[in-house]
Design a protein around this motif. Structure first.
Motif, PDB file in Angstrom:
ATOM      1  N   GLU A 178      32.814  44.197  38.530  1.00 31.94           N
ATOM      2  CA  GLU A 178      31.529  43.700  38.513  1.00 31.94           C
ATOM      3  C   GLU A 178      30.798  43.370  36.948  1.00 31.94           C
ATOM      4  O   GLU A 178      30.155  42.578  36.944  1.00 31.94           O
ATOM      5  CB  GLU A 178      30.470  44.715  39.280  1.00 31.94           C
ATOM      6  N   LEU A 179      31.547  44.125  36.024  1.00 24.68           N
ATOM      7  CA  LEU A 179      31.143  43.753  34.847  1.00 24.68           C
ATOM      8  C   LEU A 179      31.654  42.497  34.016  1.00 24.68           C
ATOM      9  O   LEU A 179      31.086  41.981  33.089  1.00 24.68           O
ATOM     10  CB  LEU A 179      31.618  44.807  33.696  1.00 24.68           C
ATOM     11  N   THR A 180      32.595  41.965  34.890  1.00 23.45           N
ATOM     12  CA  THR A 180      33.024  40.582  34.594  1.00 23.45           C
ATOM     13  C   THR A 180      32.381  39.281  35.133  1.00 23.45           C
ATOM     14  O   THR A 180      32.801  38.165  34.845  1.00 23.45           O
ATOM     15  CB  THR A 180      34.646  40.282  34.660  1.00 23.45           C
ATOM     16  N   LEU A 181      31.209  39.606  36.195  1.00 29.19           N
ATOM     17  CA  LEU A 181      30.694  38.458  36.783  1.00 29.19           C
ATOM     18  C   LEU A 181      29.948  37.442  35.887  1.00 29.19           C
ATOM     19  O   LEU A 181      29.750  36.229  36.267  1.00 29.19           O
ATOM     20  CB  LEU A 181      29.826  38.996  37.753  1.00 29.19           C
ATOM     21  N   ASP A 236      32.999  34.265  42.171  1.00 29.52           N
ATOM     22  CA  ASP A 236      34.065  34.629  43.168  1.00 29.52           C
ATOM     23  C   ASP A 236      34.447  35.952  42.850  1.00 29.52           C
ATOM     24  O   ASP A 236      35.263  36.372  41.943  1.00 29.52           O
ATOM     25  CB  ASP A 236      35.032  33.716  43.185  1.00 29.52           C
ATOM     26  N   ARG A 237      33.902  36.794  43.530  1.00 32.57           N
ATOM     27  CA  ARG A 237      34.235  38.722  43.399  1.00 32.57           C
ATOM     28  C   ARG A 237      35.643  38.877  43.758  1.00 32.57           C
ATOM     29  O   ARG A 237      36.003  39.448  43.058  1.00 32.57           O
ATOM     30  CB  ARG A 237      33.164  39.241  44.585  1.00 32.57           C
ATOM     31  N   ALA A 238      36.304  38.076  44.782  1.00 30.25           N
ATOM     32  CA  ALA A 238      37.669  38.426  45.100  1.00 30.25           C
ATOM     33  C   ALA A 238      38.527  38.101  44.076  1.00 30.25           C
ATOM     34  O   ALA A 238      39.398  38.731  43.382  1.00 30.25           O
ATOM     35  CB  ALA A 238      38.079  37.973  46.313  1.00 30.25           C
ATOM     36  N   ALA A 239      38.198  36.844  43.452  1.00 34.88           N
ATOM     37  CA  ALA A 239      39.063  36.221  42.244  1.00 34.88           C
ATOM     38  C   ALA A 239      38.771  37.237  41.053  1.00 34.88           C
ATOM     39  O   ALA A 239      39.777  37.523  40.296  1.00 34.88           O
ATOM     40  CB  ALA A 239      38.879  34.787  41.963  1.00 34.88           C
ATOM     41  N   ARG A 240      37.626  37.688  40.788  1.00 33.83           N
ATOM     42  CA  ARG A 240      37.280  38.394  39.476  1.00 33.83           C
ATOM     43  C   ARG A 240      38.115  39.586  39.745  1.00 33.83           C
ATOM     44  O   ARG A 240      38.450  40.404  38.807  1.00 33.83           O
ATOM     45  CB  ARG A 240      35.844  38.593  39.387  1.00 33.83           C
ATOM     46  N   GLU A 241      38.059  40.372  40.900  1.00 29.84           N
ATOM     47  CA  GLU A 241      38.652  41.546  40.980  1.00 29.84           C
ATOM     48  C   GLU A 241      40.109  41.527  40.945  1.00 29.84           C
ATOM     49  O   GLU A 241      40.545  42.476  40.218  1.00 29.84           O
ATOM     50  CB  GLU A 241      38.246  42.051  42.584  1.00 29.84           C
ATOM     51  N   ALA A 242      40.577  40.387  41.366  1.00 31.95           N
ATOM     52  CA  ALA A 242      42.211  40.439  41.096  1.00 31.95           C
ATOM     53  C   ALA A 242      42.631  40.077  39.720  1.00 31.95           C
ATOM     54  O   ALA A 242      43.455  40.688  39.313  1.00 31.95           O
ATOM     55  CB  ALA A 242      42.640  38.944  42.230  1.00 31.95           C
ATOM     56  N   MET A 243      41.757  39.258  39.052  1.00 32.32           N
ATOM     57  CA  MET A 243      41.951  39.079  37.349  1.00 32.32           C
ATOM     58  C   MET A 243      41.857  40.615  36.985  1.00 32.32           C
ATOM     59  O   MET A 243      42.462  40.908  36.020  1.00 32.32           O
ATOM     60  CB  MET A 243      41.103  38.265  37.053  1.00 32.32           C
TER      61      MET A 243
END
Length: 390
Positions: A178-181, A236-243
């Motif tokens: 969440e810190l990368t959003l 895109d939270r799912a993509a951020r989480e994967a990254m």
């Protein structure tokens, strides 16, 4: 299977919101006098204050050092060390991208062992621990939260010094996507390509092993399908989480193997021309992959398959061709500038090539490459990268 040693942070917590676990984590570790090392952006945006408030509510008083610089220098580390020594701290919390976390690691070692950063540069290995470090990354890129390395620039010699050893491995990491959003597109792209480079170099490194391989391949599978997506849609939270997860895995991979020629050649570009680290990696990655691939064709083909750009039954030669094409496409689509487009002066680039080649070799990273280059070959590669973007 050959013998190898693996090392990880003692505790890794991964998931949305886990940065709020800092008070309970410190309590579990028996620590209660943290120095939070961060940067001006995270301080001014209020994110550092949220950490401080969370700690305060748990009865823990933290001080904040927010004057880290984008590519940490020996002088910036001295300022931070003086700040740390003015307090009674029992640990250091690195909060930010690679620069605050790298700064936290260096400060934690110098606070206990003394000396200057240049006393610790590779090939010196610093395994005797300093103050405990807790890492909270805010970018999906460096993987520094899980590595036994830090990079500090000696501003006197314009050399990016690799400092290595178990002392730099954080005792714990809180990996909160969440810190990368709120990461801007350029930082998203550069840190993402940095993470991809970590995974690829760990996998083709001469120090690769079964442990690092598993993390490197998993990282490539997570990063490759999501890199363009986080550039196109930052929310895109799912993509951020994967990254974020892929970046951490890539950090584990290269920390337990090594990086190689891309990183060796990247550091001098950053030191002399102030190019952000992920961006200088991106500038080099296609050309260095093309140079190195003949010496490890199957390994690079495995990278292509893990990234989804070649089918499982495709021959190695064809898979590697697709890999190089893909790396060039990523740079084009994510608008990675060439050295010339970044604003580097052609005559200065040319004049510094022998120095940069010597510094690259001295770092030790090129010696881990599948194809170990001579100084003349490194100069030729720098020239090829310049010509490709001119």
């Amino acid at each position: 299977m050959m013998a190898f040693q693996a090392a990880l942070p003692r505790i890794i917590r991964v998931g949305g919101g886990v940065s709020r676990d800092l008070p309970s984590l410190l309590d579990m570790l028996g620590l209660d006098r943290p120095l939070i090392v961060t940067d001006r952006f995270l301080a001014d945006s209020g994110k550092a204050a949220m950490l401080v408030e969370g700690l305060k509510a748990a009865g823990i008083n933290a001080r904040v050092f927010a004057d880290t610089v984008p590519e940490p220098t020996a002088a910036s580390i001295e300022v931070a060390r003086a700040f740390l020594e003015a307090g009674e701290h029992d640990c250091v919390v690195g909060f930010g991208g690679g620069s605050p976390i790298d700064s936290a690691k260096a400060i934690a070692v110098l606070a206990v062992h003394g000396g200057q950063c240049r006393d610790y540069k590779a090939p010196h290995l610093q395994d005797q621990s300093g103050l405990p470090v807790v890492a909270i990354p805010t970018t999906a890129g460096t993987g520094s939260e899980a590595t036994r390395f830090t990079i500090i620039t000696d501003e006197v010699s314009d050399e990016k010094m690799l400092m290595a050893g178990m002392a730099y491995l954080p005792v714990a990491a809180l990996v909160d996507y969440e810190l990368t959003l709120t990461m801007p597109p350029r930082l998203t792209a550069d840190t993402g390509i940095d993470a991809l480079t970590h995974a690829m170099e760990a996998y083709v490194s001469r120090k690769a092993n079964a442990f690092s391989d598993s993390f490197a391949l998993s990282a490539m599978r997570a990063i490759a399908p999501n890199l363009r997506q986080v550039w196109a849609d930052p929310q895109d939270r799912a993509a951020r989480e994967a990254m974020m997860f892929g970046s951490m895995q890539a950090g584990i991979a290269f920390s337990n193997a090594s990086v190689a020629l891309v990183h060796g050649m990247s550091r001098p570009i950053g030191a002399h021309f102030h190019v952000p680290h992920g961006l200088s990696n991106a500038m080099l990655l296609p050309a260095i992959t093309a140079f190195s691939a003949p010496a490890a064709l199957k390994r690079y083909a495995d990278c292509a398959r893990a990234m989804g750009v070649a089918d499982r039954d495709e021959g190695d030669q064809g898979a590697v061709g697709k890999l190089i094409d893909e790396l060039e496409r990523i740079n084009a689509e994510l608008q990675v500038p060439s050295p010339a487009a970044f604003g580097i002066d052609a005559s200065q680039w040319d004049r510094l090539l022998p120095v940069m080649a010597r510094q690259a070799l001295a770092s030790g990273s090129p010696g881990n490459n599948p194809l170990v280059p001579s100084e003349a070959e490194i100069i030729a590669l720098y020239r090829r990268v310049w010509a490709a973007g001119a």
